[in-house]
Design a protein around this motif. Sequence first.
Motif, PDB file in Angstrom:
ATOM      1  N   MET A   1      -4.222   1.792  -5.755  1.00 18.58           N
ATOM      2  CA  MET A   1      -4.875   1.639  -4.355  1.00 18.58           C
ATOM      3  C   MET A   1      -6.377   2.367  -4.760  1.00 18.58           C
ATOM      4  SD  MET A   1      -4.377   0.337  -1.916  1.00 18.58           S
ATOM      5  CE  MET A   1      -5.550   0.835  -0.617  1.00 18.58           C
TER       6      MET A   1
ATOM      7  N   GLU B   1       0.724  -1.100   0.038  1.00 14.38           N
ATOM      8  CA  GLU B   1       0.032   0.113   0.087  1.00 14.38           C
ATOM      9  C   GLU B   1       1.079   1.281  -0.103  1.00 14.38           C
ATOM     10  OE1 GLU B   1      -2.977  -0.097   2.734  1.00 14.38           O
ATOM     11  OE2 GLU B   1      -3.842   1.837   2.463  1.00 14.38           O
TER      12      GLU B   1
ATOM     13  N   SER C   1      -8.482  -0.187   3.878  1.00 13.32           N
ATOM     14  CA  SER C   1      -7.010  -0.423   3.451  1.00 13.32           C
ATOM     15  C   SER C   1      -6.870  -1.538   2.569  1.00 13.32           C
ATOM     16  CB  SER C   1      -6.367  -0.674   4.944  1.00 13.32           C
ATOM     17  OG  SER C   1      -7.064  -1.887   5.207  1.00 13.32           O
ATOM     18  N   LEU C   2      -5.493  -1.614   2.257  1.00 11.65           N
ATOM     19  CA  LEU C   2      -5.392  -2.903   1.198  1.00 11.65           C
ATOM     20  C   LEU C   2      -5.589  -3.959   2.164  1.00 11.65           C
ATOM     21  CD1 LEU C   2      -4.421  -3.807  -1.322  1.00 11.65           C
ATOM     22  CD2 LEU C   2      -2.095  -3.840  -0.590  1.00 11.65           C
TER      23      LEU C   2
END
Length: 309
Positions: free
Chosen positions: A218, A198, A284-285
């Motif tokens: 992302m 990320e 988030s990733l």
Amino acid sequence: MEGLVCKSIYKTYDGRVRALGNISFSLPDKGIFAMIGRNGAGKTTLVRILSTELIPTKGSATIKGLDVVKDPSAVREIVAIVPQEARAIPWLTPKQTIISYLLYRGMGYSEASKRAEESLKKLGIQKSSNKLNRLLSGGTKRKVLVATVLASEAKVIFLDEPTTGLDPISRNDLWKLLKDLKDDYLIFLTTHYLEEAEKLADKIGVIEKGRLIAMGTMEELRSKVEHQYSIRILGDSNPIKTRKGVTVKGIDGTYQILTSESDAFEIARELIKKKIKFSTNPVSLEDIFYYLVRKPIDEDSGVEEGGWR
Ligand SMILES: Nc1ncnc2c1ncn2[C@@H]1O[C@H](COP(=O)(O)OP(=O)(O)OP(=O)(O)O)[C@@H](O)[C@H]1O
Ligand SMILES: [Mg+2]
């Protein structure tokens, strides 16, 4: 110019272990790309094919226009790899390790020696230049390997799990170094540290059971999930019953609500009113990864009818 193009790559080991199925994507010739995926997903197999160590069962790939199957020796001149299982030769010093690699690649001794010193300095391990590799810590040994490929003239670098075993500070140092290099190099790395992908990568690929199930920046990956926002409740009870999204309980007992941006604001207002502490962020990733790998693979994954060949 495209840096790397993969066209419908398949790999089956020993005629029965299906490691990769229909992998197609392309990358520009500069920047950082991270491939993430569970153990056995096929990351190393792909890296080995692209760095000419392994021949695909089907499909093709080019690096800077050179075909990895038809012209492997030309590709080897422009790529360098640190394999997942690579170990620095114990009875050599870091400097000797780098010099011998560069001599092997065809560089003259004085140039190799100069580059070795520069690269060891870049990685912050010049003090260990003349110690035997076997006496170095695991993380420093790993850095010696990264210093080795960076000392070469290769501008396409494959790093298969480069930060496994590095302490948080060393990992951060390596991230900084790779970031500094990304205007001149195409760096293809694999990692299990989603935070690393990320923070570092311009583009991220997600591979699951040999299939590329998502690929993009992302922002592009975020657009593939159902909920783009995450609210983490600080504390181990869930004070809110909401149907606007899904609530999941973490292993630490805390609750996370995955929802849309507008619903996140509404839920946040409610939490503020109730004086409940929380944090809110775009997903988030890690959130995206869990979502993607838990979703069953559908027809869009590009697998041909009748399965792999
Ligand atoms: N030399 C080999 N012979 C037979 N099967 C193999 C070989 N190498 C890998 N495989 C199999 O191919 C599949 C993909 O393995 P690969 O090593 O590419 O995964 P990976 O994503 O790199 O995993 P990890 O995160 O554990 O490193 C797995 O099922 C693995 O068991
Ligand atoms: Mg691997």
